[in-house]
Design a protein around this motif. Structure first.
Motif, mmCIF file in Angstrom:
data_model
loop_
_atom_site.group_PDB
_atom_site.id
_atom_site.type_symbol
_atom_site.label_atom_id
_atom_site.label_comp_id
_atom_site.label_asym_id
_atom_site.label_seq_id
_atom_site.Cartn_x
_atom_site.Cartn_y
_atom_site.Cartn_z
ATOM 1 N N SER A 15 55.547 51.522 0.813
ATOM 2 C CA SER A 15 56.469 51.501 1.950
ATOM 3 C C SER A 15 56.523 50.100 2.533
ATOM 4 O O SER A 15 55.515 49.391 2.571
ATOM 5 C CB SER A 15 56.029 52.495 3.025
ATOM 6 O OG SER A 15 56.110 53.827 2.561
ATOM 7 N N LEU A 35 65.071 44.036 1.335
ATOM 8 C CA LEU A 35 65.892 44.641 0.279
ATOM 9 C C LEU A 35 65.814 43.862 -1.028
ATOM 10 O O LEU A 35 66.036 44.430 -2.108
ATOM 11 C CB LEU A 35 67.350 44.709 0.737
ATOM 12 C CG LEU A 35 67.650 45.566 1.972
ATOM 13 C CD1 LEU A 35 69.122 45.435 2.348
ATOM 14 C CD2 LEU A 35 67.295 47.025 1.727
ATOM 15 N N GLN A 37 63.184 42.457 -2.458
ATOM 16 C CA GLN A 37 61.876 42.418 -3.112
ATOM 17 C C GLN A 37 62.018 42.720 -4.608
ATOM 18 O O GLN A 37 62.795 43.588 -5.007
ATOM 19 C CB GLN A 37 60.924 43.422 -2.473
ATOM 20 C CG GLN A 37 60.502 43.053 -1.058
ATOM 21 C CD GLN A 37 59.722 41.752 -1.004
ATOM 22 O OE1 GLN A 37 58.739 41.564 -1.719
ATOM 23 N NE2 GLN A 37 60.167 40.849 -0.132
ATOM 24 N N GLN A 40 59.965 47.441 -7.529
ATOM 25 C CA GLN A 40 60.712 48.689 -7.320
ATOM 26 C C GLN A 40 59.941 49.856 -7.911
ATOM 27 O O GLN A 40 59.230 49.686 -8.908
ATOM 28 C CB GLN A 40 62.092 48.592 -7.987
ATOM 29 C CG GLN A 40 62.987 47.511 -7.408
ATOM 30 C CD GLN A 40 64.244 47.293 -8.216
ATOM 31 O OE1 GLN A 40 64.435 47.881 -9.278
ATOM 32 N NE2 GLN A 40 65.114 46.413 -7.732
ATOM 33 N N PRO A 41 60.071 51.050 -7.323
ATOM 34 C CA PRO A 41 60.825 51.339 -6.101
ATOM 35 C C PRO A 41 59.987 51.099 -4.850
ATOM 36 O O PRO A 41 58.763 51.143 -4.899
ATOM 37 C CB PRO A 41 61.158 52.821 -6.243
ATOM 38 C CG PRO A 41 59.972 53.378 -6.974
ATOM 39 C CD PRO A 41 59.534 52.283 -7.933
ATOM 40 N N VAL A 42 60.650 50.854 -3.741
ATOM 41 C CA VAL A 42 59.999 50.672 -2.450
ATOM 42 C C VAL A 42 60.723 51.544 -1.427
ATOM 43 O O VAL A 42 61.951 51.611 -1.417
ATOM 44 C CB VAL A 42 60.053 49.200 -1.995
ATOM 45 C CG1 VAL A 42 59.439 49.047 -0.607
ATOM 46 C CG2 VAL A 42 59.331 48.298 -2.984
ATOM 47 N N GLU A 43 59.957 52.215 -0.595
ATOM 48 C CA GLU A 43 60.527 52.941 0.532
ATOM 49 C C GLU A 43 60.641 51.950 1.690
ATOM 50 O O GLU A 43 59.643 51.451 2.198
ATOM 51 C CB GLU A 43 59.620 54.106 0.925
ATOM 52 C CG GLU A 43 60.061 54.828 2.195
ATOM 53 C CD GLU A 43 59.024 55.803 2.714
ATOM 54 O OE1 GLU A 43 59.308 57.013 2.725
ATOM 55 O OE2 GLU A 43 57.925 55.351 3.095
ATOM 56 N N ILE A 44 61.865 51.628 2.091
ATOM 57 C CA ILE A 44 62.099 50.653 3.153
ATOM 58 C C ILE A 44 62.445 51.383 4.447
ATOM 59 O O ILE A 44 63.361 52.208 4.475
ATOM 60 C CB ILE A 44 63.220 49.670 2.765
ATOM 61 C CG1 ILE A 44 62.797 48.872 1.522
ATOM 62 C CG2 ILE A 44 63.530 48.727 3.923
ATOM 63 C CD1 ILE A 44 63.887 48.007 0.953
ATOM 64 N N ASN A 70 66.316 51.192 -3.914
ATOM 65 C CA ASN A 70 65.271 51.622 -2.992
ATOM 66 C C ASN A 70 65.773 52.635 -1.964
ATOM 67 O O ASN A 70 66.937 52.602 -1.560
ATOM 68 C CB ASN A 70 64.694 50.418 -2.254
ATOM 69 C CG ASN A 70 64.047 49.420 -3.194
ATOM 70 O OD1 ASN A 70 63.290 49.795 -4.080
ATOM 71 N ND2 ASN A 70 64.348 48.138 -3.007
ATOM 72 N N THR A 71 64.889 53.519 -1.555
ATOM 73 C CA THR A 71 65.181 54.441 -0.459
ATOM 74 C C THR A 71 65.087 53.682 0.854
ATOM 75 O O THR A 71 64.115 52.962 1.095
ATOM 76 C CB THR A 71 64.166 55.602 -0.442
ATOM 77 O OG1 THR A 71 64.240 56.306 -1.678
ATOM 78 C CG2 THR A 71 64.453 56.554 0.710
#
Length: 285
Positions: A15, A35, A37, A40-44, A70-71
């Protein structure tokens, strides 16, 4: 130190939390750096503390056009909570990841921040907190050098026994969510939330430091910390008592029995009272 198996690490949710408050001039750069970065994946998670300017409007405009992998979750508080209460609320309500990158709405994270920190976190046995150096930039984005020069970080509880210090560079913090799941909310009276996080990490799996600038920390007139500003210095001295009282509360929750640690906490609180007295004298003389 514990280690997350590589197979499990591939499934480990990361996260990335951006906290904002009245930062309309800078929030765009902060969000875009999250955004962009390369991991992946990253919860932003982007959470605004009821800004009175256009910060939240800028957030929604940028996220409405985001098409990446990403979410992204956005939140706006109905009232201003303050630094520590805002962070505690977001960690409890919105964060799903076990490893959490923290960022302010006026700072910029380098694109490799997440990937490099995740790699080092795994390699170093999954410390409870990881932090790095940072470059200092002004409100125009001009670089003014590194924040830390020849640092001597406090990495273990044994280090704390000797020094009575617990610190990180808060704008670069990467934390284990367990520091909030186990110890609960940080006191709303605390403004040095990084000091509380650092002490909690020492009570758990320790701290690790990366000697590379992975964040650009923006220094401007609205910063909480400014040792050249007498009112801010006085406020910091007063709030240090609450931070070290939070240490005492967390020490009790940890279940650790260590007289040296307890003595250092009590010594710190006593020092806070004396420091506050000195700052009060300076403010009236």
């Amino acid at each position: 130190m514990r280690k997350v198996p590589e197979k499990q690490m591939n499934e480990y949710l990361i996260s990335f939390v951006v906290l904002s408050y009245n930062q309309e001039l800078f929030i765009g750069d902060a969000i875009r750096s999250a955004l962009d970065q390369d991991y992946q994946p990253v919860e932003i998670i982007i959470s605004d503390d009821c800004s009175s300017d256009k910060t939240y409007e800028i957030i929604t405009n940028i996220i409405s056009t985001y098409k990446g992998p990403n979410t992204v979750k956005i939140n706006r508080n109905s009232r201003t909570l303050g630094i520590s209460k805002h962070l505690s609320y977001v960690m409890k309500r919105f964060v799903s990841g076990g490893l959490v990158f923290l960022a302010a709405g006026d700072d910029i994270s380098c694109s490799e921040r997440v990937s490099l920190c995740v790699r080092e976190w795994q390699k170093r046995g999954c410390p409870s907190c990881l932090f790095s150096n940072a470059q200092i930039i002004d409100e125009h984005g001009v670089v003014h050098g590194l924040w830390l020069s020849n640092p001597s970080p406090i990495l273990t509880l044994r280090d704390f026994e000797k020094t009575g210090r617990a610190w990180t560079l808060g704008c670069t913090n990467v934390v284990d969510k367990n520091l909030f799941s186990k110890y609960g909310d940080i006191s709303s009276k605390v403004i040095q939330e990084d000091g509380v996080i650092a002490f909690r990490a020492l009570l758990e799996n320790g701290i690790s430091y990366i000697d590379r600038p992975l964040v650009m920390y923006r220094r401007h007139k609205e910063n909480v910390y400014d040792l050249n500003d007498s009112p801010k210095r006085l406020k910091l001295a007063a709030r240090s008592i609450y931070m070290h009282s939070n240490w005492f509360s967390d020490y009790r929750k940890s279940g650790i029995k260590n007289v040296k640690v307890l003595f250092k906490i009590v010594y710190r609180i006593s020092g806070d009272i004396f420091h506050l007295y000195i700052e009060l004298l300076r403010s009236v003389l």
